[in-house]
Design a protein around this motif. Sequence first.
Motif, PDB file in Angstrom:
ATOM      1  N   VAL A  51     -33.949  28.456 -44.769  1.00 56.35           N
ATOM      2  CA  VAL A  51     -33.309  29.084 -45.775  1.00 56.35           C
ATOM      3  C   VAL A  51     -33.591  30.670 -45.778  1.00 56.35           C
ATOM      4  O   VAL A  51     -34.658  30.941 -45.479  1.00 56.35           O
ATOM      5  N   GLU A  52     -32.708  31.293 -46.454  1.00 54.06           N
ATOM      6  CA  GLU A  52     -33.099  32.921 -46.330  1.00 54.06           C
ATOM      7  C   GLU A  52     -34.404  33.263 -47.082  1.00 54.06           C
ATOM      8  O   GLU A  52     -35.267  33.858 -46.745  1.00 54.06           O
ATOM      9  N   ASP A  55     -34.928  32.374 -53.275  1.00 53.98           N
ATOM     10  CA  ASP A  55     -33.685  32.387 -54.183  1.00 53.98           C
ATOM     11  C   ASP A  55     -32.541  31.433 -53.706  1.00 53.98           C
ATOM     12  O   ASP A  55     -31.767  30.879 -54.623  1.00 53.98           O
ATOM     13  N   GLU A  56     -32.512  31.607 -52.345  1.00 50.78           N
ATOM     14  CA  GLU A  56     -31.458  30.686 -51.934  1.00 50.78           C
ATOM     15  C   GLU A  56     -31.883  29.210 -51.850  1.00 50.78           C
ATOM     16  O   GLU A  56     -30.884  28.453 -52.397  1.00 50.78           O
ATOM     17  N   ARG A  60     -29.310  26.721 -54.056  1.00 53.82           N
ATOM     18  CA  ARG A  60     -28.995  25.345 -53.388  1.00 53.82           C
ATOM     19  C   ARG A  60     -29.115  24.168 -54.129  1.00 53.82           C
ATOM     20  O   ARG A  60     -28.472  23.158 -54.380  1.00 53.82           O
ATOM     21  N   PRO A 121     -25.266  35.454 -55.093  1.00 50.01           N
ATOM     22  CA  PRO A 121     -24.012  35.238 -54.044  1.00 50.01           C
ATOM     23  C   PRO A 121     -22.894  34.939 -54.740  1.00 50.01           C
ATOM     24  O   PRO A 121     -22.612  34.193 -55.736  1.00 50.01           O
TER      25      PRO A 121
END
Length: 202
Positions: A51-52, A55-56, A60, A121
């Motif tokens: 994951v980036e 936060d990502e 998710r 996002p």
Amino acid sequence: MSKAMERRAKFREELILAAERSISAGGLAGLKTRELAREIGVANGAVYNLVEDMDELILRVGSRTLGRLDAALTAAESDGPASPRETLVRIAVAYCNFAAENLELWRALFEHRMAPGKPVPEWAISEQMDLFRHIYRPLAALFPNRSPAELGVTARSLFSAAHGMVLLGLEQKLIAVPVEALREEIAIIVGAMVDGLTAMHD
């Protein structure tokens, strides 16, 4: 898909599921990359190949929570014939039940804050906003002459009222309310709000 890509996808899914378990058990505060990496059998630094960033990962997990909430609201809508008013009450009660049964994951949806300067996002915003269709549709049936913008404002207002009751009612403090009583109060108040809105437009 290559073997390497398959392996990465497998570890990525395992990471998200491990993060979900961690949040469910101890909230966002207990989420640690080192522990997640150990659980899925990868090096600590490898987490950020899957994951980036955190936060990502949290988003998710939130996506999975929203998917289950969507299913719960859909089931409430489909539970036999109902007027638009009754549908709105059912949705509010189902929301309360979901929050009570998935407390830490539900809290994480609202407690998580992105890193400073980093926007949420578009895919995550879209998933969140899509859930408003459950409120929007019965409102559109109740108020066919209202514009989409007006219905959107009313939908958000109804959600805010129900969410606020659930948020305060489930707090483990002096203001905590037994879930059964909270469920009944939400049904009464959401029904009364819809009745009031209807009376204003008769």
